[in-house]
Enzyme design. Structure first.
Site, PDB file in Angstrom:
ATOM      1  N   ALA A   1      20.116  36.619  47.719  1.00  0.00           N
ATOM      2  CA  ALA A   1      21.423  36.985  48.269  1.00  0.00           C
ATOM      3  C   ALA A   1      22.291  37.667  47.209  1.00  0.00           C
ATOM      4  O   ALA A   1      23.015  38.633  47.507  1.00  0.00           O
ATOM      5  CB  ALA A   1      22.131  35.742  48.815  1.00  0.00           C
ATOM      6  N   TYR A   2      22.215  37.162  45.997  1.00  0.00           N
ATOM      7  CA  TYR A   2      22.959  37.760  44.885  1.00  0.00           C
ATOM      8  C   TYR A   2      22.534  39.209  44.683  1.00  0.00           C
ATOM      9  O   TYR A   2      23.372  40.131  44.617  1.00  0.00           O
ATOM     10  CB  TYR A   2      22.702  36.919  43.626  1.00  0.00           C
ATOM     11  CG  TYR A   2      23.413  37.350  42.363  1.00  0.00           C
ATOM     12  CD1 TYR A   2      24.512  38.189  42.387  1.00  0.00           C
ATOM     13  CD2 TYR A   2      22.967  36.890  41.122  1.00  0.00           C
ATOM     14  CE1 TYR A   2      25.162  38.561  41.218  1.00  0.00           C
ATOM     15  CE2 TYR A   2      23.602  37.259  39.944  1.00  0.00           C
ATOM     16  CZ  TYR A   2      24.693  38.095  40.002  1.00  0.00           C
ATOM     17  OH  TYR A   2      25.324  38.465  38.839  1.00  0.00           O
ATOM     18  N   ALA A   3      21.223  39.425  44.603  1.00  0.00           N
ATOM     19  CA  ALA A   3      20.714  40.785  44.405  1.00  0.00           C
ATOM     20  C   ALA A   3      21.081  41.693  45.573  1.00  0.00           C
ATOM     21  O   ALA A   3      21.385  42.875  45.393  1.00  0.00           O
ATOM     22  CB  ALA A   3      19.201  40.752  44.216  1.00  0.00           C
TER      23      ALA A   3
END
Length: 251
Positions: free
Chosen positions: A153-155
């Site tokens: 999700a961060y990426a």
């Protein structure tokens, strides 16, 4: 003469951490700084540090997820300083955890504060950047990890920033607006918290950095951004540059 004498820089998330380091480095090279973020007390503290170095500073409270707040922010900066030469999109909420653990709300907050805020603020600032402008957007090497577990999700909310930046570099290059991306490792409050919560993973992370250290917010990250915004880097455009001690391979 300082490299950025007479320039006006708008730096989001500059009340602390990487954003503050970038703001201080730009100020040290002569730029006036619009210190933008959510917490006025932190913004004013950064302004005092900038003013102590002999540069002008303006604290601007702003919710980067709100289009109206972004527009009002740009209007206030232009009203105070007369224009904008440098835009640094640093502030962002990041969703961390496994795909099952990250909520829709956390992912949406990452999207709104990251790609959408970057997209909106670049367009708002573009008319003022034309002629001699520089945009530096912050992304992450999270998408370059061999094991993407807990970082998907961060990426996913960071990689679109690189795509938007490349498009801006191509579309606005003829107007002499340069757009680049940095992917930093720095001693931010967020990273400090992650290290404290994940000591074993943090130790392995540190060992994977060829220089064996995390970057300093001003000395390593900020000064590089200041150089990237200066005439010394006037032919650098459309690039994603990992400022991470050599950990990521961007090829």
């Amino acid at each position: 003469m300082a490299k950025l004498e007479g320039k006006i820089a708008l730096v989001t998330g500059s009340g602390q951490g990487v954003g503050q380091g970038i703001a201080l480095a730009l100020a040290s090279e002569g730029a006036a700084i619009a210190v933008v973020g959510r917490t006025l007390e932190k913004l004013e503290a950064t302004c005092r540090l900038i003013e102590a170095r002999g540069s002008e500073a303006l604290a601007v409270e702003c919710d980067i997820k709100d289009p109206g707040s972004l527009s009002a922010c740009v209007d206030r900066v232009v009203s105070r300083f007369g224009g904008i030469n440098i835009l640094v999109n640093n502030a962002q909420e990041v969703p961390l955890g496994s795909l099952e653990a990250v909520s829709d709300e956390a992912f949406e907050a990452g999207w709104q504060s990251g790609p959408m805020a970057t997209f909106r603020l670049m367009k708002l600032c573009y008319p003022f950047l034309k002629g001699d402008g520089s945009i530096v957007n912050l992304a992450s090497t999270a998408a370059k990890r061999w094991d993407a577990s807990h970082y998907g999700a961060y990426a996913a909310v960071k990689e679109p920033i690189r795509a938007l930046s490349r498009a801006a570099a191509c579309e606005w290059g003829p107007d002499n607006v340069r757009t680049n991306v940095i992917l930093p490792h720095a001693k931010s409050p967020g990273l400090k918290g992650w290290i404290e919560q994940n000591p074993e993973e943090a130790s392995a992370f540190m060992a994977s950095i060829p220089l064996r250290r995390i970057g300093e917010c001003e000395e390593d990250i900020g000064r590089f951004v200041a150089m990237l915004c200066s005439e010394e880097a006037r032919y650098i455009n459309g690039q994603s540059i990992a400022v991470d001690g050599g950990q990521a391979y961007m090829g």
